[in-house]
Scaffold this active site. Structure first.
Site, PDB file in Angstrom:
ATOM      1  N   ASP A  74      38.438  36.739   4.010  1.00 51.04           N
ATOM      2  CA  ASP A  74      37.627  36.115   5.483  1.00 51.04           C
ATOM      3  C   ASP A  74      38.550  34.703   5.335  1.00 51.04           C
ATOM      4  O   ASP A  74      38.276  33.901   4.614  1.00 51.04           O
ATOM      5  CB  ASP A  74      36.460  36.099   5.587  1.00 51.04           C
ATOM      6  CG  ASP A  74      36.058  35.358   6.977  1.00 51.04           C
ATOM      7  OD1 ASP A  74      36.420  36.055   7.852  1.00 51.04           O
ATOM      8  OD2 ASP A  74      35.607  34.410   7.033  1.00 51.04           O
ATOM      9  N   THR A 107      40.744  35.037  12.023  1.00 46.42           N
ATOM     10  CA  THR A 107      40.688  33.728  11.253  1.00 46.42           C
ATOM     11  C   THR A 107      41.996  33.581  10.316  1.00 46.42           C
ATOM     12  O   THR A 107      42.399  32.259  10.258  1.00 46.42           O
ATOM     13  CB  THR A 107      39.547  33.358  10.627  1.00 46.42           C
ATOM     14  OG1 THR A 107      39.348  34.295   9.685  1.00 46.42           O
ATOM     15  CG2 THR A 107      38.267  33.117  11.641  1.00 46.42           C
ATOM     16  N   THR A 108      42.439  34.585   9.782  1.00 44.37           N
ATOM     17  CA  THR A 108      43.605  34.597   9.225  1.00 44.37           C
ATOM     18  C   THR A 108      44.972  34.455   9.684  1.00 44.37           C
ATOM     19  O   THR A 108      45.638  33.620   9.575  1.00 44.37           O
ATOM     20  CB  THR A 108      43.472  35.552   8.146  1.00 44.37           C
ATOM     21  OG1 THR A 108      42.453  35.616   7.301  1.00 44.37           O
ATOM     22  CG2 THR A 108      44.760  35.639   7.069  1.00 44.37           C
ATOM     23  N   ASP A 409      30.999  38.898  11.259  1.00 38.89           N
ATOM     24  CA  ASP A 409      32.393  39.189  12.048  1.00 38.89           C
ATOM     25  C   ASP A 409      32.166  40.242  12.975  1.00 38.89           C
ATOM     26  O   ASP A 409      32.894  40.382  14.218  1.00 38.89           O
ATOM     27  CB  ASP A 409      33.547  39.319  11.014  1.00 38.89           C
ATOM     28  CG  ASP A 409      33.820  38.246  10.372  1.00 38.89           C
ATOM     29  OD1 ASP A 409      33.580  37.073  10.844  1.00 38.89           O
ATOM     30  OD2 ASP A 409      34.562  38.308   9.512  1.00 38.89           O
TER      31      ASP A 409
END
Length: 524
Positions: A74, A107-108, A409
């Site tokens: 994550d 988020t990446t 998530d």
């Protein structure tokens, strides 16, 4: 001599001019060096987590300062654990945090896109384009990108559970717990739909979903409970373990002998004084117990006390004889959730304990789990509560922590669909489509904006490039083929990483994601 003097005079006049030119050059060079350093620092952070993008992305093993090991892929969690010193690199960490708050997923991707855009900036700066001009050009490209994204998104109804679950499963496909994505998808969708009105809701308060971690069992034992679950707070062993038609008192005062406000000692010289103290203590506690039973409460939830013990053994004995279930050491931060769930009002003093302030539930009991451990469940809570609890299980601490993050998530993905009810294809399809359409639109522009918009479009190719690279495919061939297919009108063509090829329709392959995730990643 005359010619020599004249020559020396010209030399002396030329010196100040040369030093001035050097100063201007050095100043410009210094600015360039600072920009290059900032871009390099930010790109270094992007390159670190780039390898964790997608279903075939690698997990990162991180050891913190306390020596504890964390395994995750994550992006927000990885960056949170990293000790980043450079201020520009810290901005990427903040971007990832903002994406986590806004969309919960991507988020990446947001950091990888930011790194690619900075690389494009570096190329444009080397061509002599001013940073302000680049910024304005990027804003122009962003507004057009969001228009294109809106045109390729499909509307989704919250009543369509299957689409919601497929969307969550796509988000979980890159997690450590990807093999349990179907189970988690069902839990996340059911949890969110339980706490909102699907017809009118425009946002979801995830504070109404409480995740309780209980070590032991397997991830498949994770369950959704409409009510409360206490994993570490057990009912008093000497009292009842099951109470039907529970009347719940949520108390914030202690049921034990009072203490003085300051530290002091009471010296007892003989047995008569000791007996008197014990009698007074017994009388004081009996009075409190009498008031509790008079209110009709048969389940007592006691907030953890810092100054003295919440309840002593004598009080536990008295209450157990009266058939009252006792649960002590409730954390302060859980009080609001408990109060909302059972519709109880926290009571700060015994004199304020009245039947109107009690919460209600059909059943409060200790139940055995698959590994013979026990938890306390309070179920059958009022329908107006709009809160749920997820009991998260895992065989070890690493697995249960990652399951907790994955559940968060998953809940955020459903929240994204509530906020913006649109779906876009996954597998790099929206990025390639935006890239293709932006490049066509750039040809209609004039001046330097044409070059900037084209650079922005090319930077977005980093997502499909990285996805194919992490999957062990040939990224150049894959991206070239995607461009070709999208140029022929294939809006939904993307990379199916699991099959290792290009798919004609990511919607048909059930690889979909909320439009808000891509929208937020581009906007941030």
């Amino acid at each position: 001599m005359c010619i020599r003097d004249r020559y020396m005079g010209k030399m002396s006049q030329a010196k100040p001019q040369k030093s001035l030119n050097e100063a201007i050059y050095n100043k410009s060079d210094k600015k360039r060096d600072i920009r290059t350093t900032n871009i390099s620092a930010a790109r270094a952070v992007a390159d670190v987590i780039r390898t964790s993008l997608g279903p075939r992305g690698m997990d990162k093993m991180i050891q913190d300062s306390k020596g504890e090991v964390l395994i995750t892929n994550d992006g927000a969690t990885i960056l949170k654990q990293m000790s980043v010193m450079h201020p520009t690199a810290k901005m990427l960490v903040e971007i990832s945090k903002a994406q986590d708050i806004e969309a919960g997923d991507g988020t990446t991707s947001v950091v990888v896109i930011a790194g690619a855009l900075l690389e494009a900036c570096e190329t444009l700066l080397e061509k002599g384009i001013h940073p302000t001009t680049i910024s304005e050009g990027f804003e122009l490209a962003l507004s057009k990108s969001l228009e294109i994204l809106k045109s390729i998104s499909r509307p989704v109804e919250l009543s369509d559970r299957e689409s919601l679950m497929q969307c969550v499963a796509t988000a979980l496909s890159s997690k450590v717990v990807s093999s349990n994505s179907a189970h988690f998808s069902k839990i996340a969708v059911d949890a969110v739909l339980r706490i909102i009105d699907p017809k009118t809701a425009t946002n979801v308060d995830l504070n109404d979903v409480r995740i309780v971690k209980k070590l032991g069992g397997t991830i498949d034992d994770t369950e959704l409970v409409e009510g409360l679950v206490f994993a570490s707070n057990k009912a008093f062993s000497g009292g009842p373990q099951k109470v039907q038609n529970a009347k719940i008192a949520l108390i914030q005062f202690s049921i034990s002998a009072p203490k003085t406000d300051i530290q002091n000692n009471i010296v007892v010289k003989d047995y008569t004084q000791m007996d008197r103290i014990l009698k007074e203590e017994r009388k004081y506690i009996a009075e409190i117990v009498k008031k509790i039973t008079a209110s009709g409460a048969n389940v007592l939830l006691i907030q953890k006390s810092i100054l003295r013990e919440g309840i002593n053994e004598l009080a536990q004995h008295f209450l157990s004889k009266k058939g009252v279930m006792i649960v002590k050491d409730i954390e302060r931060e859980d009080i609001e959730f408990i109060s909302k769930t059972v519709n109880a009002i926290p009571i700060a003093h015994i004199d304020q304990l009245t039947p109107e302030k009690l919460g209600t539930a059909e059943l409060a009991q200790e139940v055995f789990l698959s590994d013979e451990s026990k938890v306390l469940k309070i179920t059958g809570v009022p329908k107006t509560a709009n809160t749920v609890t997820i009991l998260c299980r895992g065989s070890n601490q690493l697995v249960i922590d990652e399951a907790d993050r994955s559940l968060h998530d998953a809940l955020c993905v459903v929240r994204s669909l509530v906020k913006n009810r649109g779906l876009v294809p996954g597998g790099g399809a929206p990025e390639i489509e935006i890239c293709q359409r932006l490049a066509e639109w750039a040809d209609t522009l004039t001046g330097v904006n044409q070059m900037i918009v084209r650079a922005y479009a090319e930077a977005l190719e980093v997502i499909p490039y990285t996805l194919s690279e992490n999957a062990g495919l040939n990224p150049v061939n894959i991206v070239t083929e995607l461009r070709n297919r999208h140029a022929k009108g294939g809006k939904e063509v993307g990379i199916n990483v699991k099959r290792g090829n290009i798919s004609e329709s990511m919607f048909n392959d059930n690889v979909i994601q909320p439009a808000l995730v891509t929208q937020s990643a581009l906007s941030l």
